[in-house]
Write an enzyme that holds these catalytic residues in place. Structure first.
Site, PDB file in Angstrom:
ATOM      1  N   THR A  12      14.866  25.398 -14.522  1.00  0.00           N
ATOM      2  CA  THR A  12      13.786  25.365 -15.495  1.00  0.00           C
ATOM      3  C   THR A  12      13.515  26.721 -16.303  1.00  0.00           C
ATOM      4  O   THR A  12      13.302  26.542 -17.257  1.00  0.00           O
ATOM      5  CB  THR A  12      12.504  25.191 -14.829  1.00  0.00           C
ATOM      6  OG1 THR A  12      12.646  23.670 -14.286  1.00  0.00           O
ATOM      7  CG2 THR A  12      11.403  25.066 -15.615  1.00  0.00           C
ATOM      8  N   SER A  54      19.015  21.908 -11.314  1.00  0.00           N
ATOM      9  CA  SER A  54      19.500  21.920  -9.878  1.00  0.00           C
ATOM     10  C   SER A  54      19.543  20.775  -9.002  1.00  0.00           C
ATOM     11  O   SER A  54      20.272  20.771  -8.129  1.00  0.00           O
ATOM     12  CB  SER A  54      18.893  23.137  -9.344  1.00  0.00           C
ATOM     13  OG  SER A  54      17.596  22.618  -8.654  1.00  0.00           O
ATOM     14  N   THR A  85      14.445  25.407  -9.241  1.00  0.00           N
ATOM     15  CA  THR A  85      13.610  25.282  -7.911  1.00  0.00           C
ATOM     16  C   THR A  85      13.913  23.961  -7.009  1.00  0.00           C
ATOM     17  O   THR A  85      13.760  24.125  -5.865  1.00  0.00           O
ATOM     18  CB  THR A  85      12.101  25.340  -8.154  1.00  0.00           C
ATOM     19  OG1 THR A  85      11.661  24.255  -8.938  1.00  0.00           O
ATOM     20  CG2 THR A  85      11.675  26.813  -8.992  1.00  0.00           C
ATOM     21  N   ASP A  86      14.348  22.937  -7.814  1.00  0.00           N
ATOM     22  CA  ASP A  86      14.248  21.680  -6.834  1.00  0.00           C
ATOM     23  C   ASP A  86      15.200  21.651  -5.734  1.00  0.00           C
ATOM     24  O   ASP A  86      14.939  21.190  -4.597  1.00  0.00           O
ATOM     25  CB  ASP A  86      14.580  20.415  -7.836  1.00  0.00           C
ATOM     26  CG  ASP A  86      13.783  20.352  -8.735  1.00  0.00           C
ATOM     27  OD1 ASP A  86      12.388  20.737  -8.555  1.00  0.00           O
ATOM     28  OD2 ASP A  86      14.063  19.342  -9.650  1.00  0.00           O
TER      29      ASP A  86
HETATM   30  N1  ASP Z   1      14.322  20.269 -12.333  1.00  0.00           N
HETATM   31  C1  ASP Z   1      14.581  21.840 -12.153  1.00  0.00           C
HETATM   32  C2  ASP Z   1      15.739  22.303 -11.444  1.00  0.00           C
HETATM   33  O1  ASP Z   1      15.648  22.312 -10.382  1.00  0.00           O
HETATM   34  C3  ASP Z   1      13.191  22.313 -11.734  1.00  0.00           C
HETATM   35  C4  ASP Z   1      13.181  23.971 -11.754  1.00  0.00           C
HETATM   36  O2  ASP Z   1      13.911  24.734 -11.949  1.00  0.00           O
HETATM   37  O3  ASP Z   1      11.852  24.253 -11.481  1.00  0.00           O
HETATM   38  O4  ASP Z   1      16.562  22.933 -12.059  1.00  0.00           O
END
Ligand code: ASP
Length: 332
Positions: A12, A54, A85-86
């Site tokens: 993100t 991710s 973050t995922d």
């Molecule tokens: N879907 C995103 C990822 O994990 C979520 C994030 O980065 O907060 O790449």
């Protein structure tokens, strides 16, 4: 000034709006340009490893990151990895085993909102990550997020939307940051030189126990995997209804060389199979390992790392219960 290498992987933090939703577009150089303060903290070189949500991370990506860290380890004082973050907690756990005992900080960070949004946590998290990467008191793989420093083996994403996305499970946070000033409470251990590894056994699955679980699903997975992580209820055990078919399934597949890692779906305090009859009888099987206070993310990455090196039952057990980066404290 310290020299830091920033490794970009997407997420993100690096995403922009597209008609189909947020998608990673920005390079690490573009992220840095959005936060000029970082250039006053340290010298930075950038390496874009990949640019993905991710959700699409695989163990092969963990190995790519570990390789980049090995190739550049001697040339830098610390590392910042920007990451979605995922699955950041899985990557942090995996890197803790693939790059063991590093003295230099290896900091993962990301954001819940893209860097180009008016309301974003990207800039604060990035500055904090670079402050930590320059620290003499933080060692090895950590997640830096929302002003907290969490050991790589102990992190879990516990909020899907809030800026305070990560928690430290069964272990205290290592440090806090207030206005980008670092307060270190616990200095992690490190080895005289880091030990790098680039082999993982990807044939590991994870299953979450549900009431009424039938043995066919476990049988299906164990027939196809070298190890299965089982997220049990409470302190752990297997249902013994249906004439104990689940126990028979485990006995059959472990006799054929597979491993089971019993953990709990309860977030805090870990497992203790010895407590109840439904768990106790698994304790005598040397191919059934117990995660105790480890996170599922760490247990999964650890068994992939171990089985990448050995299938010998004594060696597997010994490695599994030997703490790496404080991943396991309680061992019955
Ligand atoms: N879907 C995103 C990822 O994990 C979520 C994030 O980065 O907060 O790449």
């Amino acid at each position: 000034m310290k020299k830091i290498l920033m490794l970009g992987t997407g997420g993100t933090i690096a995403s922009e709006k597209s008609p189909d939703g947020l998608t990673p577009e920005l390079t690490p150089e573009q992220l840095l340009r959005a936060v000029p303060a970082i250039r006053t903290i340290c010298e930075v070189d950038c390496l874009s490893l990949f640019s993905i949500d991710s959700t699409n991370i695989t163990p092969a990506h963990w190995i790519d990151i570990a390789r980049a860290l090995r190739e550049n380890y001697d040339s830098y004082d610390g590392f910042v990895i920007s990451h979605g973050t995922d699955t950041m907690a899985y990557t942090a756990a995996a890197l803790s085993y693939l790059v063991r005992g590093a003295k230099k900080p290896i900091i993962l960070t990301g954001a819940q909102k893209p860097i180009g949004f008016d309301s974003t946590d990207s800039k604060t998290n990035l500055i904090d990550a670079f402050v930590c990467a320059c620290s003499e008191k933080l060692h090895g793989v950590c997640i830096v997020f929302s002003g907290r420093v969490i050991l790589g083996t102990r992190a879990r994403k516990t909020f899907s939307k809030s800026f305070t996305a990560f928690s430290s499970i069964n272990y205290p946070e290592l440090a806090h940051l207030h206005d980008h000033r670092l307060l270190v409470f616990i200095e992690p251990d490190y080895l005289p030189a880091p030990v790098f590894c680039e082999t993982l056994d990807e044939q590991v699955g994870l299953i979450k126990m549900i009431p009424g679980m039938d043995e066919a699903l476990m049988d299906f997975l164990l027939a196809r995997k070298d190890a299965l992580v089982v997220e049990c209820f409470g302190v752990g055990g297997l249902p013994n209804y249906a004439d104990g078919k689940l126990f028979d399934t485990v006995a059959r597949h472990t006799a054929a060389g597979r491993f089971l890692v019993m953990t709990t779906q309860v977030q805090n305090e870990g497992s203790d199979l010895a407590v109840y009859e439904v768990g106790h009888k698994l304790k005598s099987n040397p191919r059934v390992l117990e995660a105790y206070d480890m996170t599922s993310e760490a247990a999964l990455a650890k068994i992939m790392w171990i089985l990448g090196q050995t299938q010998n039952v004594q060696e597997v057990s010994c490695l599994f219960y030997t703490p790496v980066s404080h991943d396991i404290l309680y061992r019955g």
